[in-house]
Structure formats: C-alpha cells, structure tokens
Design a protein around this motif. Structure first.
Motif, mmCIF file in Angstrom:
data_model
loop_
_atom_site.group_PDB
_atom_site.id
_atom_site.type_symbol
_atom_site.label_atom_id
_atom_site.label_comp_id
_atom_site.label_asym_id
_atom_site.label_seq_id
_atom_site.Cartn_x
_atom_site.Cartn_y
_atom_site.Cartn_z
ATOM 1 N N HIS A 143 56.891 25.783 -3.392
ATOM 2 C CA HIS A 143 56.955 24.568 -4.205
ATOM 3 C C HIS A 143 57.410 23.411 -3.318
ATOM 4 O O HIS A 143 58.426 23.509 -2.620
ATOM 5 C CB HIS A 143 57.936 24.733 -5.362
ATOM 6 C CG HIS A 143 58.132 23.473 -6.148
ATOM 7 N ND1 HIS A 143 57.170 22.969 -6.998
ATOM 8 C CD2 HIS A 143 59.178 22.594 -6.187
ATOM 9 C CE1 HIS A 143 57.618 21.837 -7.539
ATOM 10 N NE2 HIS A 143 58.824 21.590 -7.060
ATOM 11 N N PHE A 144 56.641 22.316 -3.338
ATOM 12 C CA PHE A 144 56.984 21.117 -2.586
ATOM 13 C C PHE A 144 57.518 20.065 -3.563
ATOM 14 O O PHE A 144 56.899 19.799 -4.596
ATOM 15 C CB PHE A 144 55.759 20.585 -1.843
ATOM 16 C CG PHE A 144 55.317 21.467 -0.714
ATOM 17 C CD1 PHE A 144 55.748 21.231 0.582
ATOM 18 C CD2 PHE A 144 54.481 22.551 -0.949
ATOM 19 C CE1 PHE A 144 55.346 22.042 1.627
ATOM 20 C CE2 PHE A 144 54.075 23.372 0.088
ATOM 21 C CZ PHE A 144 54.514 23.118 1.384
ATOM 22 N N GLN A 160 53.337 13.936 -6.234
ATOM 23 C CA GLN A 160 53.729 15.298 -6.615
ATOM 24 C C GLN A 160 52.875 16.274 -5.808
ATOM 25 O O GLN A 160 51.722 16.526 -6.147
ATOM 26 C CB GLN A 160 53.512 15.495 -8.115
ATOM 27 C CG GLN A 160 53.846 16.887 -8.624
ATOM 28 C CD GLN A 160 53.669 16.983 -10.120
ATOM 29 O OE1 GLN A 160 54.445 16.397 -10.890
ATOM 30 N NE2 GLN A 160 52.640 17.689 -10.560
ATOM 31 N N PRO A 161 53.402 16.831 -4.725
ATOM 32 C CA PRO A 161 52.591 17.695 -3.861
ATOM 33 C C PRO A 161 52.270 19.047 -4.482
ATOM 34 O O PRO A 161 51.370 19.742 -4.013
ATOM 35 C CB PRO A 161 53.459 17.854 -2.618
ATOM 36 C CG PRO A 161 54.851 17.632 -3.105
ATOM 37 C CD PRO A 161 54.761 16.630 -4.215
ATOM 38 N N GLY A 162 53.032 19.418 -5.527
ATOM 39 C CA GLY A 162 52.699 20.631 -6.267
ATOM 40 C C GLY A 162 53.062 21.917 -5.556
ATOM 41 O O GLY A 162 54.047 21.991 -4.812
ATOM 42 N N ASN A 163 52.239 22.923 -5.779
ATOM 43 C CA ASN A 163 52.538 24.275 -5.322
ATOM 44 C C ASN A 163 51.426 24.816 -4.425
ATOM 45 O O ASN A 163 50.252 24.451 -4.572
ATOM 46 C CB ASN A 163 52.706 25.210 -6.518
ATOM 47 C CG ASN A 163 53.710 24.676 -7.518
ATOM 48 O OD1 ASN A 163 54.790 24.216 -7.149
ATOM 49 N ND2 ASN A 163 53.354 24.720 -8.797
ATOM 50 N N VAL A 164 51.818 25.688 -3.534
ATOM 51 C CA VAL A 164 50.872 26.397 -2.673
ATOM 52 C C VAL A 164 51.115 27.891 -2.859
ATOM 53 O O VAL A 164 52.235 28.375 -2.679
ATOM 54 C CB VAL A 164 51.046 26.017 -1.192
ATOM 55 C CG1 VAL A 164 50.130 26.872 -0.316
ATOM 56 C CG2 VAL A 164 50.754 24.545 -0.977
ATOM 57 N N THR A 165 50.073 28.598 -3.253
ATOM 58 C CA THR A 165 50.150 30.048 -3.424
ATOM 59 C C THR A 165 49.107 30.681 -2.520
ATOM 60 O O THR A 165 47.922 30.333 -2.604
ATOM 61 C CB THR A 165 49.880 30.451 -4.886
ATOM 62 O OG1 THR A 165 50.754 29.728 -5.751
ATOM 63 C CG2 THR A 165 50.087 31.939 -5.082
ATOM 64 N N THR A 190 47.785 23.869 -6.262
ATOM 65 C CA THR A 190 47.824 23.578 -7.696
ATOM 66 C C THR A 190 48.905 22.547 -8.019
ATOM 67 O O THR A 190 49.827 22.325 -7.239
ATOM 68 C CB THR A 190 48.118 24.859 -8.506
ATOM 69 O OG1 THR A 190 49.364 25.423 -8.054
ATOM 70 C CG2 THR A 190 47.019 25.896 -8.321
ATOM 71 N N ASN A 191 48.749 21.922 -9.204
ATOM 72 C CA ASN A 191 49.756 21.019 -9.783
ATOM 73 C C ASN A 191 50.016 19.786 -8.920
ATOM 74 O O ASN A 191 51.121 19.250 -8.889
ATOM 75 C CB ASN A 191 51.073 21.777 -10.025
ATOM 76 C CG ASN A 191 51.954 21.084 -11.044
ATOM 77 O OD1 ASN A 191 51.466 20.483 -11.995
ATOM 78 N ND2 ASN A 191 53.262 21.162 -10.847
ATOM 79 N N GLN A 192 49.017 19.303 -8.225
ATOM 80 C CA GLN A 192 49.158 18.094 -7.421
ATOM 81 C C GLN A 192 48.809 16.869 -8.270
ATOM 82 O O GLN A 192 47.889 16.916 -9.090
ATOM 83 C CB GLN A 192 48.252 18.156 -6.197
ATOM 84 C CG GLN A 192 48.595 19.277 -5.232
ATOM 85 C CD GLN A 192 47.681 19.299 -4.020
ATOM 86 O OE1 GLN A 192 46.526 18.904 -4.094
ATOM 87 N NE2 GLN A 192 48.202 19.765 -2.897
ATOM 88 N N ALA A 193 49.556 15.773 -8.064
ATOM 89 C CA ALA A 193 49.315 14.571 -8.877
ATOM 90 C C ALA A 193 49.968 13.359 -8.243
ATOM 91 O O ALA A 193 50.884 13.471 -7.411
ATOM 92 C CB ALA A 193 49.850 14.771 -10.287
ATOM 93 N N PHE A 194 49.486 12.172 -8.653
ATOM 94 C CA PHE A 194 50.127 10.902 -8.339
ATOM 95 C C PHE A 194 50.845 10.445 -9.606
ATOM 96 O O PHE A 194 50.217 10.277 -10.657
ATOM 97 C CB PHE A 194 49.090 9.860 -7.905
ATOM 98 C CG PHE A 194 48.340 10.249 -6.661
ATOM 99 C CD1 PHE A 194 48.920 10.106 -5.416
ATOM 100 C CD2 PHE A 194 47.048 10.743 -6.745
ATOM 101 C CE1 PHE A 194 48.235 10.451 -4.263
ATOM 102 C CE2 PHE A 194 46.345 11.096 -5.601
ATOM 103 C CZ PHE A 194 46.940 10.953 -4.359
ATOM 104 N N SER A 199 51.000 5.942 -15.710
ATOM 105 C CA SER A 199 50.016 7.014 -15.852
ATOM 106 C C SER A 199 50.224 8.082 -14.794
ATOM 107 O O SER A 199 50.977 7.885 -13.832
ATOM 108 C CB SER A 199 48.586 6.450 -15.752
ATOM 109 O OG SER A 199 48.377 5.886 -14.462
ATOM 110 N N THR A 200 49.538 9.189 -14.970
ATOM 111 C CA THR A 200 49.553 10.285 -14.012
ATOM 112 C C THR A 200 48.119 10.617 -13.620
ATOM 113 O O THR A 200 47.265 10.832 -14.490
ATOM 114 C CB THR A 200 50.221 11.537 -14.610
ATOM 115 O OG1 THR A 200 51.590 11.236 -14.919
ATOM 116 C CG2 THR A 200 50.176 12.696 -13.631
ATOM 117 N N VAL A 201 47.859 10.617 -12.333
ATOM 118 C CA VAL A 201 46.527 10.954 -11.832
ATOM 119 C C VAL A 201 46.600 12.359 -11.237
ATOM 120 O O VAL A 201 47.226 12.577 -10.202
ATOM 121 C CB VAL A 201 46.054 9.945 -10.769
ATOM 122 C CG1 VAL A 201 44.661 10.326 -10.272
ATOM 123 C CG2 VAL A 201 46.068 8.531 -11.330
#
Length: 258
Positions: A143-144, A160-165, A190-194, A199-201
C-alpha cells in the motif's frame, strides 16, 4: 539496466510517447540471526533518463538513491521439503520533492511512503548436495500512502497511488555450483486516483506481466574458505496493455556469502 517505453493518450486526441532508461547498482544487506528469522535493507544508486515526445516534450536525467526498503520475516519449516515464509516490509523515499517535469513519472524513486506484507511457499522436488530443484509461489501486497503532488497537481489536491499486488512463480535448478532460475511475475495496480478539491478521478485497474531468466555461478576460493562469491546475470522482459507499456531489463551482479 532497464528500459521502459509507453504511449499515453491524453484528452482531445493528444498523445505522448515516453521512453525511460535506468542504470545503476542495487545494494542489499541481510542479517540472519537464526535459521528462522531474517532482516534486510535494500536500496539502489541509479541514473534515470526520460525522453517524451508529442504534446508534452521532455528530456531529463537524474542521479541518486532509490527508495530504502526495510524487510524482515520468519521461516516455517513444515517438512524437509516444504517451507513457508511470512514477512513484512516498508519503503521510505530518499527524495520527497516533486518537480513539474515529473508529470507522468518520477525520476529515481517513487516519492511515496509504503508498507506491505507477503508470503512465500516453496517445495523441494530434488534436494541433494549435488542437485537441487525448488518451486516457489510468492504473493505480496503493498500500500502506497496518498500525498500532495504539487506543482503537477493543484496545492489542494492529492495523488492516491493505491495498491500493488503481485504474484511470483519461480523454478530454480542448481547443479553443483551452477544455478538457473525461471520466473513469471504478474503485478496488479489497483485503487489509483487523483483526489481533487471537488472531484475524484479514478484510474482503471491494470496488470503488468514480466518473465525473467537468470544464471548464477558460485565460486569457492578453497575447500577451507568460509566465504563464497556468487556471480549472476539475467534478463527480464515485461509488458502491459495499459499505456502500451514495454519493459526490458538485464543485470549482472555478485554477492559475498560469509
């Protein structure tokens, strides 16, 4: 040495073609206080060059240390042939500042703090003094942590760099002092976003595939020596449909076993 090329499609039909070249050395120190416990510290001293053409033009280089990764784990010896390892790890960026040139990717290091856990299950098909054949299945979750990304994003926005599996399936064969290893490694992002103010991209989840083959030879100075020298070379191509990414890495290293 690693090269990466990808094509980034932007709104209104714009497009950027990016190529990165990374070269350097990886430093790893392990401490094994007992048969079951192990700890290690890993980083890299690298030079990375990026060149982008298209709507956005860039030609930049940077030299420095990569993230510092601390890891530690415990080995469970289920039988003489089965072994299970459970471990944890944490990553610390050596560089935190973001520059405008890093709009699509960072140069040398991630700029993020991270934490994760992993497990490894291995089985010895053959295990003798002369010959060894081991199959390994490893899974890891990272998780980042989110942070501000100014000046690329507005000062009130975060990335939001999200997760790496990732999973790793390997087959290692040793005959006397020669070792050959084959690896397949799918990685899921997964779960990456601005996270913008209003708003959330979200970035769609994607997977990157890679395979590698390596050859190592163990040198023992003499029958009475307690130190061994391990020399290894390897190749690692990778690909992803996301951004039409292509990667290719090769390496040569040596290690001392005390």
């Amino acid at each position: 040495m690693e090269t990466r090329s990808r094509t980034i499609d932007l709104p209104a039909g714009a497009c950027v073609r990016e190529k990165n070249i990374i070269g350097g050395s990886i430093f790893n120190v392990q401490y094994i206080p007992s048969k079951s416990w192990w700890f290690e510290v890993t980083t890299g001293l690298e030079k990375e060059h990026t060149r982008a053409k298209g709507t956005f033009e860039a030609n930049k280089s940077r030299f420095g240390f990569d993230d510092i990764v601390l890891a530690g784990g415990h080995r469970f010896f289920i039988t003489d042939d089965w072994q299970f390892v459970l471990y944890g790890l944490a990553g610390f960026p050596t560089r935190y500042k973001v520059t405008p040139e890093e709009v699509y990717t960072t140069l040398v290091g991630t700029r993020f703090f991270s934490a994760g856990v992993g497990g490894e299950l291995s089985y010895s098909f053959i295990n003798s003094m002369e010959t060894m054949l081991i199959g390994t299945l490893q899974a890891r979750f990272l998780h980042f942590f989110s942070r501000q990304w100014f000046p690329v994003l507005p000062c009130d926005a975060k990335i939001q760099p999200g997760n790496v599996t990732d999973a790793l399936l390997s087959l290692k064969y040793r005959h006397k002092k020669n070792i050959v290893e084959l690896i397949y490694n799918p990685t899921f992002f997964t779960n990456q976003a601005f996270l913008l103010k209003d708003s959330t991209v979200e970035v769609p989840a994607f997977v990157r595939h890679s395979v590698s083959i390596s050859f190592a030879h163990v040198f023992v100075p003499s029958s009475q020596a307690k130190t061994m020298v391990v020399v290894e070379v390897g190749l690692n191509p990778g690909w992803s449909k996301f951004f039409k990414t292509r990667l290719f890495a090769y390496w040569a290293d040596f290690g001392l076993v005390f």
